[in-house]
Design an enzyme around this catalytic site. Structure first.
Site, mmCIF file in Angstrom:
data_model
loop_
_atom_site.group_PDB
_atom_site.id
_atom_site.type_symbol
_atom_site.label_atom_id
_atom_site.label_comp_id
_atom_site.label_asym_id
_atom_site.label_seq_id
_atom_site.Cartn_x
_atom_site.Cartn_y
_atom_site.Cartn_z
ATOM 1 N N HIS A 312 0.850 -1.191 0.000
ATOM 2 C CA HIS A 312 0.000 0.000 0.000
ATOM 3 C C HIS A 312 0.882 1.237 0.000
ATOM 4 O O HIS A 312 1.926 1.240 0.642
ATOM 5 C CB HIS A 312 -0.903 0.010 1.246
ATOM 6 N N ASP A 369 -7.847 -5.566 -0.066
ATOM 7 C CA ASP A 369 -8.312 -6.469 -1.117
ATOM 8 C C ASP A 369 -7.944 -7.930 -0.884
ATOM 9 O O ASP A 369 -8.376 -8.809 -1.620
ATOM 10 C CB ASP A 369 -7.719 -6.038 -2.473
HETATM 11 N N1 ACO Z 1 4.164 -7.679 -4.569
HETATM 12 C C1 ACO Z 1 5.511 -7.700 -4.692
HETATM 13 N N2 ACO Z 1 6.300 -6.602 -4.597
HETATM 14 C C2 ACO Z 1 5.685 -5.435 -4.358
HETATM 15 C C3 ACO Z 1 4.302 -5.330 -4.219
HETATM 16 C C4 ACO Z 1 3.531 -6.515 -4.311
HETATM 17 N N3 ACO Z 1 2.208 -6.483 -4.174
HETATM 18 N N4 ACO Z 1 3.961 -4.054 -3.992
HETATM 19 C C5 ACO Z 1 5.105 -3.357 -4.004
HETATM 20 N N5 ACO Z 1 6.158 -4.187 -4.229
HETATM 21 C C6 ACO Z 1 7.572 -3.821 -4.249
HETATM 22 C C7 ACO Z 1 7.928 -3.035 -5.512
HETATM 23 O O1 ACO Z 1 8.333 -3.890 -6.550
HETATM 24 C C8 ACO Z 1 9.044 -2.153 -5.008
HETATM 25 O O2 ACO Z 1 10.215 -2.923 -4.906
HETATM 26 P P1 ACO Z 1 11.654 -2.257 -5.250
HETATM 27 O O3 ACO Z 1 11.780 -1.075 -4.333
HETATM 28 O O4 ACO Z 1 12.653 -3.331 -5.008
HETATM 29 O O5 ACO Z 1 11.571 -1.833 -6.694
HETATM 30 C C9 ACO Z 1 8.622 -1.810 -3.581
HETATM 31 O O6 ACO Z 1 7.789 -2.906 -3.161
HETATM 32 C C10 ACO Z 1 7.840 -0.509 -3.468
HETATM 33 O O7 ACO Z 1 6.703 -0.603 -4.314
HETATM 34 P P2 ACO Z 1 6.065 0.578 -5.128
HETATM 35 O O8 ACO Z 1 5.451 0.023 -6.375
HETATM 36 O O9 ACO Z 1 7.062 1.694 -5.293
HETATM 37 O O10 ACO Z 1 4.942 1.048 -4.141
HETATM 38 P P3 ACO Z 1 3.772 2.041 -4.481
HETATM 39 O O11 ACO Z 1 3.479 2.760 -3.221
HETATM 40 O O12 ACO Z 1 4.075 2.859 -5.688
HETATM 41 O O13 ACO Z 1 2.555 1.074 -4.892
HETATM 42 C C11 ACO Z 1 0.763 -0.429 -4.702
HETATM 43 C C12 ACO Z 1 1.565 0.678 -4.011
HETATM 44 C C13 ACO Z 1 0.290 0.053 -6.092
HETATM 45 C C14 ACO Z 1 -0.468 -0.699 -3.854
HETATM 46 C C15 ACO Z 1 1.649 -1.695 -4.833
HETATM 47 O O14 ACO Z 1 2.016 -2.162 -3.554
HETATM 48 C C16 ACO Z 1 0.955 -2.793 -5.618
HETATM 49 O O15 ACO Z 1 1.028 -2.800 -6.844
HETATM 50 N N6 ACO Z 1 0.275 -3.768 -4.907
HETATM 51 C C17 ACO Z 1 -0.445 -4.833 -5.580
HETATM 52 C C18 ACO Z 1 -1.774 -4.302 -6.097
HETATM 53 C C19 ACO Z 1 -2.759 -4.046 -4.980
HETATM 54 O O16 ACO Z 1 -2.977 -4.884 -4.116
HETATM 55 N N7 ACO Z 1 -3.370 -2.869 -5.040
HETATM 56 C C20 ACO Z 1 -4.420 -2.478 -4.081
HETATM 57 C C21 ACO Z 1 -3.949 -1.377 -3.198
HETATM 58 S S1 ACO Z 1 -5.189 -0.983 -1.998
HETATM 59 C C22 ACO Z 1 -6.346 -0.174 -2.874
HETATM 60 O O17 ACO Z 1 -6.102 0.561 -3.796
HETATM 61 C C23 ACO Z 1 -7.693 -0.410 -2.533
#
Ligand code: ACO
Length: 435
Positions: A312, A369
């Site tokens: 998140h 989720d």
């Molecule tokens: N699985 C594996 N790795 C992840 C995940 C995940 N679900 N989420 C983030 N990471 C990793 C990224 O690859 C990144 O790694 P790095 O620094 O080595 O490159 C690090 O964690 C930081 O992630 P970001 O993408 O920069 O985080 P951001 O805050 O931009 O994104 C998000 C947040 C979009 C929710 C992300 O965690 C994600 O894509 N999660 C999966 C989708 C999801 O469940 N979305 C629902 C969110 S809640 C809602 O909107 C209701």
């Protein structure tokens, strides 16, 4: 009660080499500090650059407070855990939109208005006929919310939502539920079931979804309570992607229907509300293919795919909604005597991820989720409808933010800047001379 933000006597000094300026520091009611850069460009010519707006406050808001580090979520000051235990979706909708818990009778008034508006204009049925049965219900929902405005032109000029305009709030909350159920019926080739004014919000939705021409569906109290809780926990989440979209669209003074329709589109994406569908599809695949959970986690770490329902932007210790839903999921399955094979897979994934440095070091925990999909599956909601369910829940939050934005006397159209990285001025080359 909302507290006005304070401007600190202390300022932030920005040293640009040839110039130093003082930027005011604003402190919110929960002691959040922000540097006010509203005059930055005028005074210095500089703008700020913040990919994904992770450090940018787009507005001042009194609706919802989140402390992502501590896993705190409060609607209008009330902890989500307290509301989940004691309140209902309609009560919370009132709270979000009008700022206070409803007094005796007010929630009944809202429920009554919703009942009045739950039917769609008969002509709108033709719109449903125009969509293919395979249409994604989020596309249908967004289009139909916008189309609803055509039948209520008197509402297009509304600039302020007050308790006296409760009818407009009720209309959106009612229509979104009926449209969702109608689009489901269309997708399975069944005749639509009209809303029943004798039923409350959740029972009515379930009736429109699951009653057959030859038999009426009656939900168990456990199912109704689980649905109500699901909607309540999704009702608002401050400046997320879809809410920001509602505010950005609304900032051009676009009407409420257009702004809500745009918010639905923003929610659809798999990184936002669409994650609930992707999460259950991922769990189903793990189950269907008999995949080993530890290997799944290794593949996530090798960046083959993301663990949907994890991570998140704001929560860095836990998502309190996920904690509540995990328990609710357990309770519902037990009460109905359902043995869903996806639940142990989800629990194992969480367990493995919670002990793995990849996830720990990146603060990746289950989000709202992760368990919500199992609840929806148990209720009988098909997976393509999951994000639609999120939209029904989020509607009061979007309305609350649209309202707040329109009430701000200092509101301005949202119009960010950019750092241009394209070609500098070039000479035009005539078609015949181009290589
Ligand atoms: N699985 C594996 N790795 C992840 C995940 C995940 N679900 N989420 C983030 N990471 C990793 C990224 O690859 C990144 O790694 P790095 O620094 O080595 O490159 C690090 O964690 C930081 O992630 P970001 O993408 O920069 O985080 P951001 O805050 O931009 O994104 C998000 C947040 C979009 C929710 C992300 O965690 C994600 O894509 N999660 C999966 C989708 C999801 O469940 N979305 C629902 C969110 S809640 C809602 O909107 C209701």
């Amino acid at each position: 009660m909302p507290v006005e933000e304070q401007v600190m006597s202390k300022t932030a000094k920005l040293d640009l080499g040839d110039k130093t300026i003082d930027l005011p520091i604003i402190v919110g009611s929960e002691n959040e500090h922000a540097i006010d850069i509203s005059k930055l460009r005028t005074e210095t010519g500089y703008i700020t650059l913040d990919n994904g707006f992770g450090n940018t406050g787009a507005c001042k808001s009194a609706v919802t407070y989140i402390d992502g580090e501590k896993g705190i979520l409060r609607y209008r000051g009330y902890p989500i855990e307290t509301l989940a235990k004691n309140s209902t979706f309609l009560e919370v909708s009132w709270l979000l939109i009008f700022g206070e818990l409803p007094r005796a009778g007010q929630v009944d008034e809202l429920a009554e208005e919703i009942r009045k508006h739950s039917l769609l204009h008969q002509d709108m049925r033709h719109h449903f006929e125009g969509f293919p049965a395979t249409a994604h219900p989020m596309a249908v929902l967004s289009a139909m919310i916008n189309a609803s405005s055509c039948y209520h032109p008197e509402l297009l000029e509304v600039k302020k939502i007050e308790e006296s305009s409760l009818s407009m709030v009720a209309m959106l909350m009612a229509k979104v539920s009926t449209i969702a159920a109608f689009s489901y019926k269309k997708s399975i080739g069944e005749p639509q079931r009209y809303p029943d004014p004798s039923l409350d919000y959740c029972n009515n939705f379930l009736h429109c979804m699951f009653s057959k021409p030859y038999g009426r569906y009656t939900a168990s109290p456990e199912v109704v309570r689980a649905l109500d809780l699901f909607l309540m926990l999704h009702a608002d989440h401050e400046q997320n992607c879809s809410t920001s979209t509602a505010r950005v669209v609304g900032s051009s003074e676009a009407n409420l229907f257009a702004s809500m329709s745009a918010a639905v589109c923003a929610l659809w994406g798999p990184l936002h509300g669409g994650a609930n569908q992707r999460c259950i599809e991922m769990l189903e695949k793990i189950h269907r293919d008999g995949m080993d959970v530890k290997q799944v986690v290794e593949r996530v770490k090798n960046r083959e795919f993301k663990l949907m329902g994890f991570g998140h932007r704001v929560y860095k210790s836990s998502d309190p909604r996920a904690t509540i839903l995990k328990e609710a999921c357990d309770d519902l399955l037990k009460a109905l005597g359902v043995n869903d094979p996806l639940l142990p897979i989800a629990q194992e994934l969480e367990e493995v991820a919670r002990n793995d440095d990849y996830f720990l070091s990146r603060n990746l925990y289950p989000n709202v989720d992760f368990y919500s999909g199992i609840i929806l599956r148990t209720i009988g909601i098909p997976v393509e409808m999951f994000t639609v369910m999120f939209s029904i829940g989020r509607m009061p939050g979007w309305i609350a933010h649209w309202k707040e934005q329109h009430e701000n006397p200092n509101g301005r159209i949202a119009r960010p800047r950019q750092v241009y990285t394209g070609a500098t001025e070039r000479d035009y080359v005539a078609l015949e001379s181009r290589p």
